[in-house]
Design a protein around this motif. Structure first.
Motif, short mmCIF file in Angstrom:
data_model
loop_
_atom_site.label_atom_id
_atom_site.label_comp_id
_atom_site.label_asym_id
_atom_site.label_seq_id
_atom_site.Cartn_x
_atom_site.Cartn_y
_atom_site.Cartn_z
N UNK A 71 165.69 52.07 36.53
CA UNK A 71 166.35 53.31 37.15
C UNK A 71 167.06 52.95 38.66
N UNK A 72 167.70 54.01 39.22
CA UNK A 72 168.19 53.75 40.19
C UNK A 72 167.48 53.72 41.56
N UNK A 73 166.07 53.94 41.45
CA UNK A 73 164.94 53.66 42.59
C UNK A 73 164.53 52.44 42.54
N UNK A 74 164.90 51.35 41.61
CA UNK A 74 164.21 49.99 41.38
C UNK A 74 164.92 49.23 42.50
N UNK A 75 164.01 48.60 43.28
CA UNK A 75 164.39 47.69 44.44
C UNK A 75 164.47 46.31 44.10
N UNK A 76 163.76 46.04 43.24
CA UNK A 76 163.59 44.37 43.09
C UNK A 76 163.68 43.89 41.67
N UNK A 77 163.31 44.69 40.65
CA UNK A 77 163.34 44.62 39.26
C UNK A 77 164.83 44.43 38.89
N UNK A 78 165.46 43.51 38.19
CA UNK A 78 166.82 43.48 37.37
C UNK A 78 166.50 43.34 36.10
N UNK A 79 167.30 43.64 35.23
CA UNK A 79 167.25 43.09 33.91
C UNK A 79 167.34 41.63 33.60
N UNK A 80 166.54 41.44 32.69
CA UNK A 80 166.18 39.95 32.25
C UNK A 80 164.84 39.48 32.93
N UNK A 81 164.33 40.15 33.93
CA UNK A 81 163.02 39.69 34.47
C UNK A 81 161.83 39.94 33.26
N UNK A 82 161.09 38.80 33.27
CA UNK A 82 159.60 38.89 32.51
C UNK A 82 158.66 39.72 33.44
N UNK A 83 158.20 40.63 32.57
CA UNK A 83 156.90 41.59 33.09
C UNK A 83 155.97 41.53 32.18
N UNK A 84 154.65 42.11 32.76
CA UNK A 84 153.65 42.51 32.18
C UNK A 84 153.57 44.13 32.23
N UNK A 85 153.72 44.83 30.93
CA UNK A 85 153.70 46.05 30.96
C UNK A 85 152.42 46.87 31.21
N UNK A 86 151.90 47.16 32.51
CA UNK A 86 150.50 47.65 32.71
C UNK A 86 150.51 49.02 31.90
N UNK A 87 149.46 49.16 31.05
CA UNK A 87 149.28 50.38 30.44
C UNK A 87 148.35 51.35 31.28
N UNK A 88 148.04 51.11 32.52
CA UNK A 88 147.19 51.95 33.27
C UNK A 88 148.05 52.85 34.20
N UNK A 89 148.47 54.03 33.55
CA UNK A 89 149.57 54.81 34.18
C UNK A 89 148.98 55.78 34.98
#
Length: 360
Positions: A71-89
């Motif tokens: 989204x437009x507010x992401x300051x560090x993440x970019x497409x292609x980054x490997x991430x863990x999708x934390x389910x604790x929302x």
């Protein structure tokens, strides 16, 4: 996108095509490379565990993947980054006492259910929408490593407990439920954090022997008899000194007496963290003695999951070499075999065994 959908409790998952997630502000779309199938997933999908889950839903708590859109507010993440999708929302509008839902798995009360209805679908799909803050960067990995990195989801639960306990290097700790998936992971995490000794009680001698083989003399196992006072004394005797902290990870099927035996083995001025499922299926309460808690200055804390920064900190432990993902034996299934994966996970519910779906 293709996804495995739970349409009714007690029915098999159905593989169908769903629309791709639509990105919004404060959100990230992730291509799911791999996701755990928990050993008790069949109990959730049957309704036996009584989890709050608004159906139909794509289940799956968390996963490993690559960022597709930010989204437009992401300051560090970019497409292609490997991430863990934390389910604790967590809800963003009540920082002191946020509502919580486990994405694709369970809500905590009505407020969590409200949150679940937006971040609805979990990781049993080719793509998923997650809050920006729940896409935790893990650094570069190869696609063939994604399945093993799913172990973060298992390790994070006891890690949250040890963080809540304020575990210090050199302490002696006890993991109640050490022969289960989360309990055995709790042994590994405590050692990685510097515990001098982990007391590991359980009924399964083969698993206790395996813990000793994996971790050596820093783990002291105790085979339980089922007699509360006897077991408590055996736990105390197994420790090289006073037990500083007890982490309870017993499952819902365990009696309160088993939890109490371990909890009351802690030293005066010790700490206890409750993270298990005792009492979820009914039965007697924990019934800890008030005078013991008060006079021995025992600190008892309930902890559900882990703090928001835990995944990043745990990934750093792995990267440092202090915590090895190589402990986990992984069996992989493609998305169209989701029901077979659920059955396999239930039939192979043992420590350091992980069933993984690979949706993409």
């Amino acid at each position: 996108m293709n996804a495995a959908i739970l349409k009714a409790f007690g029915s098999p998952l159905v593989i169908e095509t769903l629309p791709d997630p639509v990105l919004g502000t404060g959100e990230v779309v992730v291509e799911v490379a791999a996701t755990r199938v928990l050993s008790y997933a069949n109990e959730v999908f049957s309704g036996e565990r009584r989890y709050i889950l608004d159906l139909p839903v794509v289940p799956g708590p968390g996963g490993i993947g690559r960022v597709l859109q930010v989204g437009p507010d992401a300051a560090y993440l970019v497409p292609g980054d490997w991430v863990f999708c934390d389910p604790t929302v967590r809800s963003r509008d009540a920082a002191a006492s946020p509502e919580i839902t486990l994405q694709g798995w369970s809500a905590r009360g009505e407020g969590g259910l409200h949150l679940q209805r937006h971040f609805r679908h979990g990781s049993f799909a080719e793509r998923m929408l997650v809050p920006t803050e729940n896409a935790k960067p893990i650094g570069p990995i190869g696609p063939d490593e994604a399945a093993r990195w799913c172990a973060l989801g298992t390790l994070l639960v006891p890690y949250g407990g040890w963080l809540a306990a304020g575990l210090q290097a050199g302490e002696t700790v006890l993991v109640s439920g050490a022969t289960g998936n989360f309990g055995s992971a709790g042994v590994a995490v405590a050692l990685a954090m510097g515990a001098a000794c982990v007391v590991a009680p359980g009924r399964n001698r083969a698993i206790l022997d395996d813990l000793e083989r994996r971790f050596g003399s820093r783990v002291q196992t105790v085979e339980l008899t089922g007699e509360e006072v006897t077991d408590r004394e055996r736990m105390r005797q197994a420790a090289p000194g006073a037990i500083d902290c007890v982490l309870d990870l017993l499952p819902p099927s365990a009696p309160a007496s088993a939890a109490r035996a371990a909890i009351m083995a802690v030293r005066p001025y010790g700490r206890v963290v409750l993270m298990g499922g005792v009492g979820m299926l009914g039965g007697p309460g924990l019934e800890l003695p008030y005078p013991w808690i008060m006079r021995d200055c025992i600190r008892i804390l309930g902890q559900w999951m882990y703090p928001p920064d835990a995944a990043t900190r745990l990934a750093a432990l792995v990267r440092s070499g202090l915590l090895s993902l190589g402990q986990f034996n992984v069996v992989e299934f493609p998305l169209d075999q989701a029901n077979a994966a659920v059955a396999h996970a239930a039939a192979n519910a043992r420590p350091f065994a992980m069933t993984v779906l690979k949706p993409s």
